[in-house]
Design a protein around this motif. Structure first.
Motif, PDB file in Angstrom:
ATOM      1  N   GLU A 116      15.375 -51.729  17.373  1.00 46.65           N
ATOM      2  CA  GLU A 116      16.330 -51.354  18.408  1.00 46.65           C
ATOM      3  C   GLU A 116      17.654 -52.082  18.170  1.00 46.65           C
ATOM      4  O   GLU A 116      17.674 -53.297  17.967  1.00 46.65           O
ATOM      5  N   PRO A 117      18.771 -51.374  18.189  1.00 44.75           N
ATOM      6  CA  PRO A 117      20.070 -51.996  17.937  1.00 44.75           C
ATOM      7  C   PRO A 117      20.608 -52.715  19.163  1.00 44.75           C
ATOM      8  O   PRO A 117      20.070 -52.579  20.270  1.00 44.75           O
ATOM      9  N   ASP A 118      21.665 -53.450  18.965  1.00 41.49           N
ATOM     10  CA  ASP A 118      22.413 -54.072  20.053  1.00 41.49           C
ATOM     11  C   ASP A 118      23.369 -53.009  20.601  1.00 41.49           C
ATOM     12  O   ASP A 118      24.385 -52.709  19.970  1.00 41.49           O
ATOM     13  N   TYR A 119      23.053 -52.446  21.742  1.00 43.94           N
ATOM     14  CA  TYR A 119      23.836 -51.323  22.255  1.00 43.94           C
ATOM     15  C   TYR A 119      25.238 -51.747  22.692  1.00 43.94           C
ATOM     16  O   TYR A 119      26.158 -50.921  22.714  1.00 43.94           O
ATOM     17  N   GLU A 120      25.422 -53.008  23.005  1.00 46.69           N
ATOM     18  CA  GLU A 120      26.774 -53.485  23.301  1.00 46.69           C
ATOM     19  C   GLU A 120      27.642 -53.391  22.049  1.00 46.69           C
ATOM     20  O   GLU A 120      28.815 -52.997  22.115  1.00 46.69           O
ATOM     21  N   LEU A 163      12.881 -47.185  15.502  1.00 41.78           N
ATOM     22  CA  LEU A 163      13.917 -46.613  16.350  1.00 41.78           C
ATOM     23  C   LEU A 163      13.731 -45.113  16.477  1.00 41.78           C
ATOM     24  O   LEU A 163      13.546 -44.415  15.482  1.00 41.78           O
ATOM     25  N   GLU A 164      13.785 -44.593  17.694  1.00 39.98           N
ATOM     26  CA  GLU A 164      13.743 -43.159  17.928  1.00 39.98           C
ATOM     27  C   GLU A 164      15.131 -42.601  17.598  1.00 39.98           C
ATOM     28  O   GLU A 164      16.046 -42.631  18.411  1.00 39.98           O
ATOM     29  N   GLN A 165      15.267 -42.093  16.372  1.00 39.60           N
ATOM     30  CA  GLN A 165      16.599 -41.772  15.866  1.00 39.60           C
ATOM     31  C   GLN A 165      17.237 -40.576  16.559  1.00 39.60           C
ATOM     32  O   GLN A 165      18.462 -40.543  16.739  1.00 39.60           O
ATOM     33  N   LYS A 166      16.447 -39.601  16.937  1.00 34.67           N
ATOM     34  CA  LYS A 166      17.025 -38.434  17.620  1.00 34.67           C
ATOM     35  C   LYS A 166      17.691 -38.869  18.928  1.00 34.67           C
ATOM     36  O   LYS A 166      18.812 -38.455  19.244  1.00 34.67           O
ATOM     37  N   GLU A 167      17.015 -39.731  19.670  1.00 31.06           N
ATOM     38  CA  GLU A 167      17.583 -40.231  20.919  1.00 31.06           C
ATOM     39  C   GLU A 167      18.808 -41.098  20.659  1.00 31.06           C
ATOM     40  O   GLU A 167      19.799 -41.047  21.403  1.00 31.06           O
ATOM     41  N   VAL A 374      22.066 -43.532  10.227  1.00 42.35           N
ATOM     42  CA  VAL A 374      21.659 -44.267  11.420  1.00 42.35           C
ATOM     43  C   VAL A 374      21.437 -45.745  11.134  1.00 42.35           C
ATOM     44  O   VAL A 374      21.844 -46.609  11.926  1.00 42.35           O
ATOM     45  N   SER A 375      20.801 -46.071  10.023  1.00 47.33           N
ATOM     46  CA  SER A 375      20.509 -47.469   9.720  1.00 47.33           C
ATOM     47  C   SER A 375      21.786 -48.289   9.595  1.00 47.33           C
ATOM     48  O   SER A 375      21.917 -49.365  10.190  1.00 47.33           O
ATOM     49  N   THR A 376      22.753 -47.792   8.826  1.00 43.77           N
ATOM     50  CA  THR A 376      24.013 -48.506   8.653  1.00 43.77           C
ATOM     51  C   THR A 376      24.777 -48.581   9.964  1.00 43.77           C
ATOM     52  O   THR A 376      25.274 -49.652  10.347  1.00 43.77           O
ATOM     53  N   PHE A 377      24.873 -47.465  10.664  1.00 45.87           N
ATOM     54  CA  PHE A 377      25.642 -47.423  11.906  1.00 45.87           C
ATOM     55  C   PHE A 377      25.068 -48.375  12.948  1.00 45.87           C
ATOM     56  O   PHE A 377      25.813 -48.985  13.732  1.00 45.87           O
ATOM     57  N   SER A 378      23.751 -48.518  12.978  1.00 49.86           N
ATOM     58  CA  SER A 378      23.117 -49.348  13.998  1.00 49.86           C
ATOM     59  C   SER A 378      23.296 -50.842  13.736  1.00 49.86           C
ATOM     60  O   SER A 378      23.067 -51.657  14.634  1.00 49.86           O
ATOM     61  N   GLN A 379      23.734 -51.206  12.524  1.00 51.96           N
ATOM     62  CA  GLN A 379      23.845 -52.620  12.170  1.00 51.96           C
ATOM     63  C   GLN A 379      25.259 -53.055  11.777  1.00 51.96           C
ATOM     64  O   GLN A 379      25.631 -54.215  11.979  1.00 51.96           O
ATOM     65  N   ASP A 380      26.039 -52.143  11.231  1.00 50.60           N
ATOM     66  CA  ASP A 380      27.341 -52.501  10.668  1.00 50.60           C
ATOM     67  C   ASP A 380      28.404 -52.572  11.766  1.00 50.60           C
ATOM     68  O   ASP A 380      28.448 -51.721  12.650  1.00 50.60           O
TER      69      ASP A 380
END
Length: 390
Positions: A116-120, A163-167, A374-380
């Motif tokens: 789960e990413p940091d949504y902030e 991570l539920e990527q579609k959501e 998704v992987s890069t976007f969720s962390q970078d």
């Protein structure tokens, strides 16, 4: 009876003694061999730089940073490192584990574990893209690509963190301003999941997966994609073992095939690479760097190694200009776009340590496409740079 027991006891003692001797010999020999071996600065198998020997100083010793650095250095240079990683993977698999070093090992493929990413932090990236679209008159498109873990999520063990990527994609797309046109490719890729659209041993999509997204994007970006029959497909490599294989060193997944798509449209693009901002620009006569086919990092056959700025030109003055802000998924995607644009400029924000408008002028382009997986976007966090100008 007693004689037999004594004989078995002696055999057991000898075996235990031999095991102890071998164990302590290994403890002694491995460090010696490691010390005598020539040290590499780059691991081709893992495609990354290795730790350097830590600086020795009174301060580093007192705050224990020297020992931490030495442990990392030793573990990365230890003799037989690849063998020990492979051995650990096999032992873990025998114990029923399917997640090895951040990789889920499935029946026919490996996929990345994405937490789960940091949504902030995600909200800050979304806000930066929205500000970029607000600050510039050029039409902006955004494509957030699922990874193989999203498309093949049903193959991942139940209750395994994933991570539920579609959501997640829906969360991001719902946060975009009206000035950004979102291109949804999830449904199309999911429908093609039985085709070879993702590598089995690497985190990238295949050229076919990129083609599927290119064809879908044409509906929103205003170009007519070439049919698949317009391409001659060259199978340039049959033994590609990518990043997932490097992490787990698990050999029971079939190696991947690298495919280069050559259109018969007659477009023969040149490619220029800016290795350093403000530095020398090199021009090549091909978008494919075939020397990488003989190396571990075979995916770099597409546009070469990562660079701050890459420009593709096809000599067609009738096509518009496209600015592509991207991660490495774009490397096998961009060659399809050369049929429709006279010039494509690819920007990798990881390598640009200044305001984006100091290195590019958005007024030079008819369209902007932001493309991330998704992987890069969720962390970078580098997308936040789009929110700043000079």
């Amino acid at each position: 009876m007693n004689t037999s027991n004594n004989t078995n006891k002696k055999r057991f003692n000898k075996s235990a003694l031999l095991n102890c001797i071998c164990f302590f010999a290994a403890l002694l020999i491995i460090p010696i061999v490691t010390d005598l071996m020539p040290k590499k600065t780059f691991s081709e198998n893992e495609n990354r730089s290795l730790k350097e020997f830590p600086e020795f100083s009174a301060k580093n010793v007192s705050d224990r940073s020297f020992m931490r650095g030495f442990e990392e250095y030793f573990s990365e240079h230890i003799a037989g490192r690849d063998y020990f990683i492979s051995l650990k993977t096999r032992m873990d698999m025998l114990q029923g584990r399917t997640e090895i070093n951040g990789v889920y090992i499935l029946k026919e493929r490996m996929v990345e574990k994405i937490g789960e990413p940091d949504y902030e932090s995600i909200d800050k990236s979304i806000a930066a893209m929205n500000k970029f679209a607000e600050d510039n008159e050029v039409p902006v498109f955004f494509m957030l690509l699922p990874t193989s873990a999203g498309i093949y999520s049903e193959e991942i063990p139940k209750n395994a963190p994933n991570l539920e990527q579609k959501e997640f994609i829906e969360y991001v797309s719902n946060g975009l301003s009206a000035k950004i046109s979102y291109i949804d490719v999830y449904a199309g890729l999911s429908a093609a999941k039985n085709e070879y659209i993702y590598y089995r041993t690497d985190h990238h999509w295949t050229t076919l997966g990129a083609y599927k997204a290119y064809a879908e994007a044409g509906k929103r970006m205003g170009y007519t994609p070439l049919p698949l029959s317009s391409y001659d497909i060259e199978h340039a490599g049959f033994d590609f073992k990518g990043t997932f294989h490097s992490k787990a060193l698990y050999g029971n997944i079939e190696a991947d095939i690298l495919a280069l798509y050559h259109s018969n449209s007659g477009v023969n693009p040149n490619l220029s690479v800016t290795e350093e901002i403000g530095g020398e620009t090199k021009v090549y006569d091909s978008i494919y760097f075939r020397e990488f086919l003989d190396k571990k990092d075979k995916y770099s056959v597409f546009l070469g190694s990562n660079q701050p700025i890459v420009t593709i030109t096809n000599g067609n003055p009738n096509g518009g200009k496209l600015l592509l802000i991207k991660d490495s998924y774009a490397h096998c995607y961009a060659p399809f776009l050369k049929e429709h644009y006279s010039e494509i400029t690819l920007i990798d924000l990881r390598y640009i340590q200044m305001a984006y408008n100091t290195v590019i002028n958005t007024e030079d382009y008819e369209q902007v496409l932001i493309l991330y997986n998704v992987s890069t976007f969720s962390q970078d966090i580098n997308l936040r740079k789009l929110g700043f100008q000079e």
